[in-house]
Design a protein around this motif. Structure first.
Motif, PDB file in Angstrom:
ATOM      1  N   LYS A  16       0.833  -1.215   0.000  1.00 32.07           N
ATOM      2  CA  LYS A  16       0.000   0.000   0.000  1.00 32.07           C
ATOM      3  C   LYS A  16       0.867   1.263   0.000  1.00 32.07           C
ATOM      4  O   LYS A  16       0.648   2.170  -0.791  1.00 32.07           O
ATOM      5  CB  LYS A  16      -0.929   0.017   1.230  1.00 32.07           C
ATOM      6  CG  LYS A  16      -1.884  -1.178   1.290  1.00 32.07           C
ATOM      7  CD  LYS A  16      -2.815  -1.102   2.470  1.00 32.07           C
ATOM      8  CE  LYS A  16      -2.130  -1.281   3.824  1.00 32.07           C
ATOM      9  NZ  LYS A  16      -1.624  -2.652   4.106  1.00 32.07           N
ATOM     10  N   GLY A  17       1.834   1.302   0.920  1.00 27.83           N
ATOM     11  CA  GLY A  17       2.703   2.479   1.019  1.00 27.83           C
ATOM     12  C   GLY A  17       3.524   2.664  -0.255  1.00 27.83           C
ATOM     13  O   GLY A  17       3.751   3.785  -0.709  1.00 27.83           O
ATOM     14  N   THR A  18       3.945   1.552  -0.832  1.00 30.53           N
ATOM     15  CA  THR A  18       4.755   1.596  -2.054  1.00 30.53           C
ATOM     16  C   THR A  18       3.926   2.163  -3.216  1.00 30.53           C
ATOM     17  O   THR A  18       4.394   3.031  -3.965  1.00 30.53           O
ATOM     18  CB  THR A  18       5.238   0.164  -2.393  1.00 30.53           C
ATOM     19  OG1 THR A  18       5.899  -0.365  -1.239  1.00 30.53           O
ATOM     20  CG2 THR A  18       6.175   0.145  -3.579  1.00 30.53           C
ATOM     21  N   THR A  34      -2.648   6.444   7.403  1.00 32.36           N
ATOM     22  CA  THR A  34      -2.863   6.308   8.850  1.00 32.36           C
ATOM     23  C   THR A  34      -1.659   5.657   9.520  1.00 32.36           C
ATOM     24  O   THR A  34      -1.318   6.002  10.642  1.00 32.36           O
ATOM     25  CB  THR A  34      -4.168   5.550   9.162  1.00 32.36           C
ATOM     26  OG1 THR A  34      -4.329   4.468   8.259  1.00 32.36           O
ATOM     27  CG2 THR A  34      -5.355   6.472   9.077  1.00 32.36           C
ATOM     28  N   ARG A  39       2.572   6.361  13.415  1.00 32.70           N
ATOM     29  CA  ARG A  39       3.987   6.231  13.816  1.00 32.70           C
ATOM     30  C   ARG A  39       4.522   7.570  14.349  1.00 32.70           C
ATOM     31  O   ARG A  39       5.422   7.593  15.184  1.00 32.70           O
ATOM     32  CB  ARG A  39       4.831   5.688  12.667  1.00 32.70           C
ATOM     33  CG  ARG A  39       4.714   4.166  12.530  1.00 32.70           C
ATOM     34  CD  ARG A  39       5.641   3.579  11.490  1.00 32.70           C
ATOM     35  NE  ARG A  39       5.210   3.877  10.141  1.00 32.70           N
ATOM     36  CZ  ARG A  39       4.264   3.200   9.476  1.00 32.70           C
ATOM     37  NH1 ARG A  39       3.675   2.166  10.035  1.00 32.70           N
ATOM     38  NH2 ARG A  39       3.917   3.543   8.251  1.00 32.70           N
ATOM     39  N   ASN A  60      -1.004  -4.695  16.893  1.00 32.34           N
ATOM     40  CA  ASN A  60      -2.468  -4.643  17.026  1.00 32.34           C
ATOM     41  C   ASN A  60      -3.048  -3.419  16.329  1.00 32.34           C
ATOM     42  O   ASN A  60      -2.357  -2.407  16.165  1.00 32.34           O
ATOM     43  CB  ASN A  60      -2.860  -4.578  18.506  1.00 32.34           C
ATOM     44  CG  ASN A  60      -2.638  -5.911  19.183  1.00 32.34           C
ATOM     45  OD1 ASN A  60      -2.893  -6.966  18.596  1.00 32.34           O
ATOM     46  ND2 ASN A  60      -2.133  -5.876  20.398  1.00 32.34           N
ATOM     47  N   THR A  87      -6.547   2.772   5.709  1.00 33.62           N
ATOM     48  CA  THR A  87      -7.890   2.781   6.318  1.00 33.62           C
ATOM     49  C   THR A  87      -8.909   2.613   5.203  1.00 33.62           C
ATOM     50  O   THR A  87      -8.718   3.219   4.144  1.00 33.62           O
ATOM     51  CB  THR A  87      -8.159   4.118   7.043  1.00 33.62           C
ATOM     52  OG1 THR A  87      -7.221   4.248   8.109  1.00 33.62           O
ATOM     53  CG2 THR A  87      -9.564   4.168   7.638  1.00 33.62           C
ATOM     54  N   ARG A  89      -9.673  -0.632   8.073  1.00 33.94           N
ATOM     55  CA  ARG A  89      -9.190  -1.977   8.413  1.00 33.94           C
ATOM     56  C   ARG A  89     -10.256  -2.785   9.129  1.00 33.94           C
ATOM     57  O   ARG A  89      -9.988  -3.931   9.510  1.00 33.94           O
ATOM     58  CB  ARG A  89      -7.958  -1.880   9.303  1.00 33.94           C
ATOM     59  CG  ARG A  89      -6.766  -1.347   8.507  1.00 33.94           C
ATOM     60  CD  ARG A  89      -5.472  -1.506   9.258  1.00 33.94           C
ATOM     61  NE  ARG A  89      -4.455  -0.741   8.575  1.00 33.94           N
ATOM     62  CZ  ARG A  89      -3.268  -1.220   8.198  1.00 33.94           C
ATOM     63  NH1 ARG A  89      -2.933  -2.439   8.464  1.00 33.94           N
ATOM     64  NH2 ARG A  89      -2.413  -0.455   7.567  1.00 33.94           N
ATOM     65  N   GLN A  93     -14.929   0.799  10.372  1.00 37.31           N
ATOM     66  CA  GLN A  93     -14.186   1.907   9.763  1.00 37.31           C
ATOM     67  C   GLN A  93     -14.666   2.157   8.334  1.00 37.31           C
ATOM     68  O   GLN A  93     -14.748   3.292   7.884  1.00 37.31           O
ATOM     69  CB  GLN A  93     -12.677   1.612   9.742  1.00 37.31           C
ATOM     70  CG  GLN A  93     -11.994   1.738  11.085  1.00 37.31           C
ATOM     71  CD  GLN A  93     -10.480   1.503  11.000  1.00 37.31           C
ATOM     72  OE1 GLN A  93      -9.889   1.479   9.926  1.00 37.31           O
ATOM     73  NE2 GLN A  93      -9.858   1.332  12.146  1.00 37.31           N
ATOM     74  N   ARG A 119       8.826 -10.569   3.009  1.00 33.65           N
ATOM     75  CA  ARG A 119       8.857  -9.153   2.643  1.00 33.65           C
ATOM     76  C   ARG A 119       8.950  -8.263   3.868  1.00 33.65           C
ATOM     77  O   ARG A 119       9.742  -7.326   3.927  1.00 33.65           O
ATOM     78  CB  ARG A 119       7.536  -8.794   1.956  1.00 33.65           C
ATOM     79  CG  ARG A 119       7.664  -8.511   0.501  1.00 33.65           C
ATOM     80  CD  ARG A 119       6.371  -7.866   0.036  1.00 33.65           C
ATOM     81  NE  ARG A 119       6.079  -8.306  -1.307  1.00 33.65           N
ATOM     82  CZ  ARG A 119       5.017  -7.914  -1.985  1.00 33.65           C
ATOM     83  NH1 ARG A 119       4.148  -7.089  -1.441  1.00 33.65           N
ATOM     84  NH2 ARG A 119       4.814  -8.347  -3.201  1.00 33.65           N
ATOM     85  N   ARG A 123      11.841  -5.758   5.193  1.00 33.98           N
ATOM     86  CA  ARG A 123      11.637  -4.330   5.491  1.00 33.98           C
ATOM     87  C   ARG A 123      12.109  -4.022   6.908  1.00 33.98           C
ATOM     88  O   ARG A 123      12.659  -2.956   7.160  1.00 33.98           O
ATOM     89  CB  ARG A 123      10.153  -3.970   5.330  1.00 33.98           C
ATOM     90  CG  ARG A 123       9.881  -2.486   5.590  1.00 33.98           C
ATOM     91  CD  ARG A 123       8.459  -2.066   5.267  1.00 33.98           C
ATOM     92  NE  ARG A 123       7.486  -2.599   6.203  1.00 33.98           N
ATOM     93  CZ  ARG A 123       6.177  -2.352   6.146  1.00 33.98           C
ATOM     94  NH1 ARG A 123       5.692  -1.581   5.186  1.00 33.98           N
ATOM     95  NH2 ARG A 123       5.349  -2.871   7.025  1.00 33.98           N
ATOM     96  N   ARG A 141      -0.556 -10.129  12.842  1.00 31.30           N
ATOM     97  CA  ARG A 141      -1.143  -9.069  11.997  1.00 31.30           C
ATOM     98  C   ARG A 141      -1.916  -9.686  10.847  1.00 31.30           C
ATOM     99  O   ARG A 141      -2.971  -9.185  10.452  1.00 31.30           O
ATOM    100  CB  ARG A 141      -0.037  -8.144  11.468  1.00 31.30           C
ATOM    101  CG  ARG A 141       0.544  -7.252  12.555  1.00 31.30           C
ATOM    102  CD  ARG A 141       1.932  -6.752  12.193  1.00 31.30           C
ATOM    103  NE  ARG A 141       1.940  -5.785  11.111  1.00 31.30           N
ATOM    104  CZ  ARG A 141       3.037  -5.443  10.444  1.00 31.30           C
ATOM    105  NH1 ARG A 141       4.202  -5.998  10.735  1.00 31.30           N
ATOM    106  NH2 ARG A 141       2.978  -4.566   9.483  1.00 31.30           N
ATOM    107  N   GLN A 169       3.304  -9.438  -8.214  1.00 31.07           N
ATOM    108  CA  GLN A 169       4.167  -9.112  -9.363  1.00 31.07           C
ATOM    109  C   GLN A 169       5.327  -8.217  -8.924  1.00 31.07           C
ATOM    110  O   GLN A 169       5.257  -7.566  -7.881  1.00 31.07           O
ATOM    111  CB  GLN A 169       3.372  -8.321 -10.400  1.00 31.07           C
ATOM    112  CG  GLN A 169       2.103  -8.948 -10.891  1.00 31.07           C
ATOM    113  CD  GLN A 169       1.362  -8.012 -11.809  1.00 31.07           C
ATOM    114  OE1 GLN A 169       1.576  -8.032 -13.008  1.00 31.07           O
ATOM    115  NE2 GLN A 169       0.496  -7.179 -11.263  1.00 31.07           N
TER     116      GLN A 169
END
Ligand code: B4P
Length: 189
Positions: A16-18, A34, A39, A60, A87, A89, A93, A119, A123, A141, A169
């Motif tokens: 997602k962040g990528t 989020t 963080r 969590n 978001t 999740r 929400q 992965r 990271r 998670r 991919q």
């Protein structure tokens, strides 16, 4: 042509962040991540900071009220179109988010658990994220995704706005699929 707002959805470590970083580089979107905001909050010497720190460390989910208040505040600052990374999740929400913003596309990065674990461990070597350094926390998670987040696939499928992308991919191919999807979906507005 006005672009639709996008939700980035998928397992932890699905990319997602990528993908968010790619979309920001290439198109004119504002972003709410989020995970990034939480963080930052966890570093603060506040009650929220302490709660969030404890929850993230153990892998969590953070309570809905905290996440929703972050989104509400951010929406005041940003102009559409926006990308919402991380978001919803939980089904709750998802329902709450629909009250706050018009979600046009839900981009679902589909990746197997067997791909996610190495992965995230990889990271973890550079991210300093405690939740990425421990296999048991990663598994927890993934379990939480299955029980809390996976029902959102059907929730958005029923609305006809879920687009599934093969997140297994290589990154450049994921970006190509995302670009094609953005062009297709924004044309039928
Ligand atoms: P997030 O920051 O959203 O992070 P994530 O789900 O762990 O990872 P993401 O999917 O963004 O993975 P990335 O692109 O980095 O959440 C962190 C925590 O915050 C959550 O666990 C939760 O506790 C809390 N939280 C956030 N939002 C919440 C909410 N709404 N409610 C409650 N709690 C909330 O990719 C991972 C790695 O894979 C990277 O190193 C990347 O380089 C690599 N990668 C990506 N795509 C790849 C590909 N196609 N091929 C190979 N490698 C790839």
């Amino acid at each position: 042509m006005k672009s639709k707002n996008i939700v980035l959805f998928g397992k932890p470590g699905s990319g997602k962040g990528t993908v968010a970083a790619h979309l920001i580089r290439k198109y004119d979107y504002s972003i709410i991540s989020t995970g990034d905001i939480l963080r930052e909050i966890k570093k603060t010497d506040t009650e929220h900071g302490r709660i969030v720190n404890e929850l993230l460390r153990k892998g969590n989910l953070v309570p809905n009220e905290i996440v929703l208040s972050i989104i509400r505040e951010k929406l005041k600052e940003l102009t559409e179109p926006i990308i919402i990374d991380g978001t919803p999740r939980t089904l709750q929400q998802g329902m709450d988010l629909s009250e706050l913003v018009n979600v046009g596309i839900v981009l679902f990065l589909d990746v197997n658990d067997e791909t996610i674990i190495p992965r995230l461990l990889e990271r973890g070597k550079t991210s300093n994220r405690e939740d990425d350094m421990n296999v048991d926390i990663i598994k927890q998670r993934l379990n939480q995704y299955k029980s809390e987040s996976e029902p959102l696939v059907e929730f958005y499928e029923k609305q006809g706005i879920l687009v599934r992308i093969d997140g297994e991919q290589p990154i450049e191919d994921v970006f190509k699929d995302v670009d094609n999807m953005i062009n297709d979906r924004n044309q039928d507005m």
